[in-house]
Design an enzyme around this catalytic site. Structure first.
Site, PDB file in Angstrom:
ATOM      1  N   ASP A  91      12.206  76.855 -35.237  1.00  0.00           N
ATOM      2  CA  ASP A  91      13.167  77.932 -34.971  1.00  0.00           C
ATOM      3  C   ASP A  91      12.468  79.204 -34.484  1.00  0.00           C
ATOM      4  O   ASP A  91      13.077  80.279 -34.463  1.00  0.00           O
ATOM      5  CB  ASP A  91      13.954  78.266 -36.248  1.00  0.00           C
ATOM      6  CG  ASP A  91      15.032  77.237 -36.560  1.00  0.00           C
ATOM      7  OD1 ASP A  91      15.299  76.379 -35.699  1.00  0.00           O
ATOM      8  OD2 ASP A  91      15.610  77.296 -37.667  1.00  0.00           O
ATOM      9  N   ASP A 237      17.254  74.085 -51.877  1.00  0.00           N
ATOM     10  CA  ASP A 237      16.607  72.988 -52.586  1.00  0.00           C
ATOM     11  C   ASP A 237      17.193  72.797 -53.985  1.00  0.00           C
ATOM     12  O   ASP A 237      17.516  71.680 -54.386  1.00  0.00           O
ATOM     13  CB  ASP A 237      15.091  73.216 -52.656  1.00  0.00           C
ATOM     14  CG  ASP A 237      14.723  74.652 -53.035  1.00  0.00           C
ATOM     15  OD1 ASP A 237      15.614  75.448 -53.412  1.00  0.00           O
ATOM     16  OD2 ASP A 237      13.528  74.998 -52.947  1.00  0.00           O
TER      17      ASP A 237
END
Length: 489
Positions: A91, A237
Site C-alpha cells: 500500500d 488480529d
C-alpha cells in the site's frame, strides 16, 4: 469526612480492586504455565506426506528500511517452491514500491506477487482481505514488515493443521534489537511476559488466545468462516481471533517456534504502537465481551476473557488511583482519614507483587543466565514498572476513545532496521508524527507527583512515597523521551 474524600476513596478502592482482579488472573496464568513446563513439550505431529499449498502475506506500507530484509527472509523459507505463494501486499506511496519491484527480480524461481490495491481502505485489515481473495494457499502465514521468519517456520507449524479443527497457530516473538537501548530492553521484558506466560497459560486451559497480528498461520477457511478481516477496530488480529474461537475453531500457541522482529527504539514509535494496541483492545472489548459472557463457555474461560479483553483498562485504573491518592494523602496528613483505609490499600497492592512474579518468571526464561538474570531483573523491573505507570495517561486516553467509539486512523509503527547500531534513529524518514498534547500533561504530572513525594517527606508521611516517586520517575522519563523523539520530526 468530606464528600470529595469519600469520592476519592471510592475511586481509589475500585481502581485497586480491578488491578487485584487482573493480578489474580495473571497468577492463575503463571500457575498454568508452570504446570505445562513440568509436563514437558508435546510431541510434534508427523511430517505430512504431501505439503499443502501455503500463501505468505507480507502487508507493507512505506517500509523502505526493512522491506528488502523481509523479502529475503520470506524467500528463504524452506518449503516446496511449487506449493508456496508469497504476496507483497503493498500500500506504499513512497520509494518502497520501486524497491520491491527491483528486489523480487532476484527470485525468479518463486511465486512472488507484488499486489497493489486501488486505495488503502481498511488499512492493514483491508490489505489482508484484498490479498486473501487472490490467495491460492490453503493456509495463510502473515508477517509484518519488521519480521524475519526463520527458514524452518512453515515446516514447524503446518504439520499441526492435521487437526482439522485447528484454525490458527501462533508462534513466539523474539527480538532483533533487545540490547539497543534501555527502552528496547523494557519492551522485551513486557512482551516476553505475554509470549512466555500469558499465551501458554491461556492456551493450556483452552481459554481465548489471540493471533498477534504477525508470526502466525491461519487456515484460510477459518478466516472466511469467522467473517473475514474487518476494519472496525484497530486490532483486527484480536477481533478475528475472538470471532473465530466463538465459532468453535481451536487455536494453538507454539512457544518453541521463534519469530524474530524489531522493537520500536524511540518513544514516539512506541507510543503509536501502544495507542493502537490499547485502543484496539478496548474496541474489541466493546465488540465481543457481551457475546463471550453470554456464551456457553465455562466460567473460568469467561473470567480469563474478561481479564484479557480489559487488560488495557489497567492503565485507566492506575491513572485514576494515582490521581485519587493525592487528596487521600492530604486527608491522612490532616487527620481527616483513618489509617485503616491505607492498611487496606496496602493489601490491595499485593496485586502488583503478583504481577511482578509473572515478569520475574518471564525474565528467568530469557537468554541471560544465573546471576545475570536476577541482577538484570532487579535493575530493570522497577524502571519498567515506573515507565509503565508513566504511560498511563497516554494509554488511558486510547482506552477511553475505544470504549466511547471515537474513530481514528490506523497509524503504523515506524520501522528502523537498527541491528548492530549501523544506523541512528534520528535518520528515519518516517518519524513525522506530531507530538500530542498529552505529552505536555505527562511532564506536568511528573512534576506534580515529584512535588507530592517531596511534600510527603516533609510531613513525615511515607505510606505512598514509593508509589508517588515511581509515578514521578515514570512520567518524567516518558515526557523526556517523547520530546526527544518528536523534536526531530
Amino acid at each position: 469526612m468530606s464528600l470529595l474524600i469519600i469520592l476519592c476513596l471510592l475511586v481509589y478502592g475500585l481502581a485497586m480492586l480491578f488491578i487485584l482482579f487482573y493480578s489474580i488472573a495473571q497468577a492463575h496464568l503463571l500457575y498454568r504455565f508452570r504446570q505445562v513446563r513440568k509436563q514437558g513439550k508435546t510431541p510434534a505431529p508427523p511430517t505430512p506426506d504431501v505439503w499443502p499449498p501455503v500463501t505468505v502475506q507480507l502487508p507493507v506500507y512505506n517500509e523502505k528500511y526493512v522491506v528488502e530484509r523481509l523479502i529475503d527472509a520470506a524467500a528463504a523459507l524452506d518449503y516446496p517452491a511449487d506449493k508456496l505463494e508469497i504476496q507483497l501486499l503493498d500500500d506504499s506511496d513512497d520509494e518502497t514500491t520501486s524497491i520491491i519491484r527491483g528486489k523480487i527480480t532476484e527470485y525468479p524461481h518463486l511465486n512472488l506477487q507484488h499486489i497493489r490495491r486501488p486505495d488503502r481502505s481498511g488499512f492493514k485489515a483491508g490489505a489482508l482481505k484484498y490479498g486473501l481473495a487472490l490467495a491460492q494457499g490453503e493456509f495463510i502465514a502473515i508477517f509484518d514488515a519488521d519480521f524475519t521468519p526463520q527458514p524452518s517456520f512453515l515446516k514447524q507449524t503446518i504439520p499441526y493443521f492435521a487437526n482439522t479443527k485447528l484454525g490458527m497457530v501462533q508462534t513466539r516473538w523474539t527480538h532483533l534489537n533487545t540490547d539497543y537501548s534501555i527502552l528496547t530492553r523494557l519492551q522485551a521484558l513486557a512482551l516476553d511476559a505475554h509470549f512466555f506466560i500469558e499465551q501458554v497459560g491461556r492456551n493450556s486451559q483452552h481459554a481465548f488466545i489471540n493471533f498477534n497480528g504477525t508470526g502466525g498461520v491461519w487456515r484460510k477457511t477459518t478466516i472466511l468462516d469467522a467473517g473475514n478481516w474487518q476494519d472496525d477496530t484497530l486490532t483486527e488480529d484480536l477481533d478475528l481471533s475472538y470471532r473465530a474461537q466463538l465459532k468453535g475453531w481451536q487455536f494453538l500457541y507454539l512457544p518453541e517456534v521463534e519469530s524474530p522482529a524489531e522493537l520500536p527504539p524511540v518513544m514516539s514509535a512506541l507510543k503509536s504502537q501502544q495507542f493502537r494496541w490499547t485502543k484496539g483492545g478496548a474496541e474489541s472489548a466493546v465488540k465481543h465481551l457481551g457475546t463471550v459472557l453470554s456464551s456457553g463457555k465455562p466460567l473460568q474461560t469467561k473470567l480469563h476473557a474478561l481479564a484479557h479483553l480489559l487488560n488495557s483498562a489497567v492503565f485507566v485504573a492506575v491513572l485514576l488511583a494515582s490521581l485519587a491518592s493525592i487528596p487521600l494523602l492530604w486527608a491522612k496528613v490532616n487527620h481527616q482519614l483513618s489509617s485503616t483505609a491505607f492498611e487496606i490499600g496496602k493489601m490491595l497492592l499485593l496485586g502488583f507483587m503478583v504481577i511482578s512474579l509473572v515478569y520475574f518468571q518471564a525474565n528467568a526464561l530469557g537468554k541471560a543466565t544465573g546471576r545475570n538474570r536476577v541482577v538484570g531483573f532487579v535493575l530493570y523491573y522497577p524502571l519498567f514498572l515506573s515507565v509503565s505507570m508513566g504511560m498511563a495517561l497516554h494509554n488511558a486516553v486510547a482506552v477511553w476513545e475505544g470504549w466511547t467509539g471515537r474513530k481514528s486512523p490506523f497509524i503504523r509503527t515506524p520501522k528502523f532496521n537498527l541491528e548492530a547500531r549501523q544506523h541512528t534513529w534520528q535518520e528515519n524518514f518516517y518519524l513525522h508524527l506530531k507530538m500530542p498534547f498529552t505529552t505536555y500533561l505527562e511532564g506536568l504530572l511528573g512534576l506534580l507527583f515529584l512535588a507530592v513525594a517531596a511534600w510527603s517527606v516533609t510531613q513525615g508521611e511515607y505510606v505512598m512515597l514509593i508509589f508517588h516517586s515511581m509515578l514521578a520517575v515514570g512520567y518524567l522519563l516518558v515526557f523526556y523521551h517523547s520530546v526527544r523523539s518528536y523534536k526531530h520530526t
